[in-house]
Design a protein around this motif. Structure first.
Motif, PDB file in Angstrom:
ATOM      1  N   PHE A 329     -20.836 -14.004  17.944  1.00 50.05           N
ATOM      2  CA  PHE A 329     -19.471 -13.508  18.161  1.00 50.05           C
ATOM      3  C   PHE A 329     -18.425 -14.301  17.374  1.00 50.05           C
ATOM      4  O   PHE A 329     -17.356 -13.776  17.068  1.00 50.05           O
ATOM      5  CB  PHE A 329     -19.130 -13.518  19.654  1.00 50.05           C
ATOM      6  CG  PHE A 329     -19.649 -12.306  20.383  1.00 50.05           C
ATOM      7  CD1 PHE A 329     -19.115 -11.054  20.139  1.00 50.05           C
ATOM      8  CD2 PHE A 329     -20.692 -12.415  21.303  1.00 50.05           C
ATOM      9  CE1 PHE A 329     -19.583  -9.927  20.801  1.00 50.05           C
ATOM     10  CE2 PHE A 329     -21.171 -11.298  21.975  1.00 50.05           C
ATOM     11  CZ  PHE A 329     -20.618 -10.045  21.721  1.00 50.05           C
ATOM     12  N   ASP A 330     -18.699 -15.576  17.043  1.00 52.69           N
ATOM     13  CA  ASP A 330     -17.770 -16.343  16.200  1.00 52.69           C
ATOM     14  C   ASP A 330     -17.663 -15.686  14.826  1.00 52.69           C
ATOM     15  O   ASP A 330     -16.574 -15.582  14.251  1.00 52.69           O
ATOM     16  CB  ASP A 330     -18.249 -17.794  16.039  1.00 52.69           C
ATOM     17  CG  ASP A 330     -17.939 -18.628  17.279  1.00 52.69           C
ATOM     18  OD1 ASP A 330     -16.860 -18.428  17.857  1.00 52.69           O
ATOM     19  OD2 ASP A 330     -18.770 -19.472  17.659  1.00 52.69           O
ATOM     20  N   ASP A 331     -18.822 -15.247  14.303  1.00 55.40           N
ATOM     21  CA  ASP A 331     -18.839 -14.555  13.006  1.00 55.40           C
ATOM     22  C   ASP A 331     -18.147 -13.198  13.111  1.00 55.40           C
ATOM     23  O   ASP A 331     -17.403 -12.786  12.215  1.00 55.40           O
ATOM     24  CB  ASP A 331     -20.288 -14.351  12.538  1.00 55.40           C
ATOM     25  CG  ASP A 331     -21.056 -15.656  12.498  1.00 55.40           C
ATOM     26  OD1 ASP A 331     -20.625 -16.564  11.781  1.00 55.40           O
ATOM     27  OD2 ASP A 331     -22.078 -15.761  13.205  1.00 55.40           O
ATOM     28  N   PHE A 332     -18.381 -12.527  14.225  1.00 61.83           N
ATOM     29  CA  PHE A 332     -17.799 -11.209  14.467  1.00 61.83           C
ATOM     30  C   PHE A 332     -16.273 -11.277  14.486  1.00 61.83           C
ATOM     31  O   PHE A 332     -15.593 -10.467  13.853  1.00 61.83           O
ATOM     32  CB  PHE A 332     -18.339 -10.668  15.795  1.00 61.83           C
ATOM     33  CG  PHE A 332     -17.915  -9.254  16.111  1.00 61.83           C
ATOM     34  CD1 PHE A 332     -18.006  -8.250  15.169  1.00 61.83           C
ATOM     35  CD2 PHE A 332     -17.436  -8.922  17.368  1.00 61.83           C
ATOM     36  CE1 PHE A 332     -17.630  -6.946  15.461  1.00 61.83           C
ATOM     37  CE2 PHE A 332     -17.049  -7.626  17.666  1.00 61.83           C
ATOM     38  CZ  PHE A 332     -17.152  -6.640  16.712  1.00 61.83           C
ATOM     39  N   ARG A 384     -20.872 -17.442  22.509  1.00 59.08           N
ATOM     40  CA  ARG A 384     -20.445 -16.856  21.224  1.00 59.08           C
ATOM     41  C   ARG A 384     -21.519 -17.028  20.154  1.00 59.08           C
ATOM     42  O   ARG A 384     -21.724 -16.140  19.336  1.00 59.08           O
ATOM     43  CB  ARG A 384     -19.123 -17.484  20.765  1.00 59.08           C
ATOM     44  CG  ARG A 384     -17.928 -17.049  21.595  1.00 59.08           C
ATOM     45  CD  ARG A 384     -16.613 -17.287  20.864  1.00 59.08           C
ATOM     46  NE  ARG A 384     -16.359 -18.694  20.612  1.00 59.08           N
ATOM     47  CZ  ARG A 384     -15.742 -19.507  21.453  1.00 59.08           C
ATOM     48  NH1 ARG A 384     -15.316 -19.049  22.621  1.00 59.08           N
ATOM     49  NH2 ARG A 384     -15.535 -20.779  21.145  1.00 59.08           N
ATOM     50  N   SER A 385     -22.192 -18.172  20.144  1.00 63.96           N
ATOM     51  CA  SER A 385     -23.202 -18.422  19.114  1.00 63.96           C
ATOM     52  C   SER A 385     -24.554 -17.789  19.457  1.00 63.96           C
ATOM     53  O   SER A 385     -25.316 -17.418  18.571  1.00 63.96           O
ATOM     54  CB  SER A 385     -23.381 -19.924  18.877  1.00 63.96           C
ATOM     55  OG  SER A 385     -23.832 -20.555  20.057  1.00 63.96           O
ATOM     56  N   THR A 386     -24.843 -17.651  20.763  1.00 68.80           N
ATOM     57  CA  THR A 386     -26.118 -17.062  21.197  1.00 68.80           C
ATOM     58  C   THR A 386     -25.849 -15.981  22.246  1.00 68.80           C
ATOM     59  O   THR A 386     -25.988 -16.210  23.462  1.00 68.80           O
ATOM     60  CB  THR A 386     -27.048 -18.149  21.788  1.00 68.80           C
ATOM     61  OG1 THR A 386     -26.996 -19.316  20.963  1.00 68.80           O
ATOM     62  CG2 THR A 386     -28.478 -17.662  21.902  1.00 68.80           C
ATOM     63  N   PRO A 387     -25.424 -14.796  21.806  1.00 64.71           N
ATOM     64  CA  PRO A 387     -25.053 -13.717  22.748  1.00 64.71           C
ATOM     65  C   PRO A 387     -26.142 -13.344  23.743  1.00 64.71           C
ATOM     66  O   PRO A 387     -25.848 -12.827  24.826  1.00 64.71           O
ATOM     67  CB  PRO A 387     -24.726 -12.543  21.827  1.00 64.71           C
ATOM     68  CG  PRO A 387     -24.361 -13.173  20.526  1.00 64.71           C
ATOM     69  CD  PRO A 387     -25.224 -14.385  20.411  1.00 64.71           C
ATOM     70  N   SER A 388     -27.398 -13.621  23.401  1.00 66.05           N
ATOM     71  CA  SER A 388     -28.513 -13.227  24.282  1.00 66.05           C
ATOM     72  C   SER A 388     -28.490 -13.947  25.640  1.00 66.05           C
ATOM     73  O   SER A 388     -29.130 -13.492  26.599  1.00 66.05           O
ATOM     74  CB  SER A 388     -29.858 -13.491  23.595  1.00 66.05           C
ATOM     75  OG  SER A 388     -29.961 -14.867  23.229  1.00 66.05           O
ATOM     76  N   VAL A 389     -27.738 -15.067  25.753  1.00 68.68           N
ATOM     77  CA  VAL A 389     -27.690 -15.807  27.026  1.00 68.68           C
ATOM     78  C   VAL A 389     -26.745 -15.145  28.035  1.00 68.68           C
ATOM     79  O   VAL A 389     -26.702 -15.528  29.197  1.00 68.68           O
ATOM     80  CB  VAL A 389     -27.264 -17.293  26.826  1.00 68.68           C
ATOM     81  CG1 VAL A 389     -28.194 -17.996  25.858  1.00 68.68           C
ATOM     82  CG2 VAL A 389     -25.799 -17.406  26.377  1.00 68.68           C
TER      83      VAL A 389
END
Length: 442
Positions: A329-332, A384-389
């Motif tokens: 999400f940071d990249d998004f 944000r870095s690991t949306p799967s969590v």
């Protein structure tokens, strides 16, 4: 931009749809609607009449090409003539001289002072110039203050002289100051009036004679339609300016000034103002504008804007992240922020062929991304870095923190996952396959 005119021209072209050939009857019927559309858009009557006569002559003087239907041919002819009417080729700005001197003229309220700032910002960022803004409106202290505020905003020096009521002297002193301080572009903002008067014309003519500028630009509010054209004509007779600047074009649904000002004044439109922000300035391209008026979009301008905002190094880093399935999400949100820098959402949609017609009546708000940004900002760095969590309880917390609902958070997650899969596919062989399919369809 030009919404009303685009709709009416689209309806006019429908007259020829379904016809197997061009005849004098169906051409006359189509062009009657085209002329009506131009007049409704506040285009000069003589200009509208000459325009439709020229198109009629060309339409009846040639056979329809085998690859073109009568309706398609008429669109092409109208597009070509619109391009010619608005100036044909793109007109550049003269930046020769050391320094280059640009004199701004126009009525009060046309957006002259704001545009001076936009032009300074454009020269600084696009032409690597070191501009100097000059306050020569000695009658309105508010205008001088406004220019200083604009200068601070874009980090450009503003030259003004307190107590000096001689604009000619101020302009000359400013040019001397520019030479001493390494400013290679000088933009002189002059006084405007609520209406044209002799004193105003004499003053601007005196400044022009004294400084011999490289460029004299006439700034006019596009929303005033034929009044804008008539004012430009009066100014040009006295000042013989080099080009026109149309401000507030983003709010102009008619387009009369943009279409007829070149034919009446015989001076090119050089720049357009498309919003309130300091980067809302575009070089005027007649062919691209004709495409937009006819609902064909403006892909070239869209790509140019994207190239200005998207950093190559960042793009390479992003590609690596996508390849490793590390897009978060940071990249998004970085991508969203870059898109927002490209201009207003409505303007960008208008550049996509067919999108304006498809989204007709849909209100495209510049705040459209606010809800998405609020949701992302309510996430922890890990989320944000690991949306799967992000599980159910985390979604509730995120929704509460962003002032949205769990349903909206779920919707964003779904869209994000779909986009990630598409980007991953484009990174692999999917992109090549898609290109091959498109080539085979030609």
């Amino acid at each position: 931009m030009f919404d009303n005119l685009s709709d009416k021209l689209d309806k006019a072209m429908h007259v020829l749809k379904g016809h197997g050939q061009i005849t004098e009857v169906n051409v006359a019927e189509t062009l009657k609607e085209v002329r009506r559309a131009l007049l409704d858009a506040d285009v000069n009557f003589k200009t509208a009449k000459e325009f439709t006569n020229t198109v009629k002559e060309k339409a009846l003087g040639q056979n329809v090409l085998t690859s073109l239907q009568p309706g398609q041919l008429m669109v092409k002819l109208v597009k070509d003539e619109l391009t010619k009417l608005m100036g044909g080729d793109t007109a550049g700005i003269d930046l020769s001289g050391s320094p280059s001197v640009i004199l701004m003229s126009g009525l009060q309220g046309s957006g002259k002072t704001t545009f001076s700032g936009k032009l300074a910002n454009y020269l600084k960022t696009k032409k690597t110039k070191k501009p100097l803004l000059v306050a020569c409106d000695v009658y309105r202290p508010a205008a001088i203050n406004q220019l200083h505020v604009v200068g601070e905003q874009i980090k450009v020096e503003v030259y003004s002289e307190e107590g000096n009521k001689n604009p000619v002297q101020i302009a000359q002193n400013a040019i001397a100051h520019a030479k001493q301080n390494g400013n290679n572009a000088v933009i002189i903002d002059t006084a405007g009036r609520l209406a044209i008067d002799e004193a105003m014309m004499t003053e601007i003519a005196d400044i022009h004679k004294a400084i011999q500028p490289n460029e004299t630009l006439f700034v006019v509010d596009a929303m005033t339609g034929q009044d804008a054209v008539n004012t430009a004509k009066t100014f040009n007779e006295r000042l013989n300016f080099d080009g026109v600047v149309l401000t507030k074009l983003d709010g102009d649904t008619r387009g009369g000034a943009a279409i007829s000002i070149k034919s009446v004044v015989n001076k090119p439109i050089k720049f357009i103002g498309t919003g309130e922000k300091m980067d809302a300035i575009d070089v005027f391209h007649p062919a691209r504008m004709a495409d937009r008026i006819l609902g064909m979009g403006d892909v070239v301008s869209l790509v140019e804007r994207a190239q200005e905002q998207f950093d190559e190094d960042e793009s390479r880093k992003l590609q690596k992240k996508i390849a490793k399935n590390q897009f978060g999400f940071d990249d998004f949100i970085k991508q969203i922020q870059q898109v927002k820098k490209m201009g207003s959402m409505k303007d960008l949609v208008g550049m996509i062929p067919g999108a304006g017609k498809a989204l007709k009546g849909v209100d495209i708000d510049d705040d459209a991304f606010n809800g998405i940004e609020a949701i992302i900002h309510s996430m922890t760095p890990e989320e944000r870095s690991t949306p799967s969590v992000i599980n159910g309880s985390r979604k509730k917390r995120i929704a509460k923190g962003s002032g949205t609902s769990v349903q909206e958070v779920n919707q964003l997650m779904k869209q994000f996952n779909q986009m990630s899969k598409m980007m991953k596919m484009m990174q692999g062989g999917g992109g090549k396959k898609m290109m091959q399919m498109m080539n085979n369809m030609r």
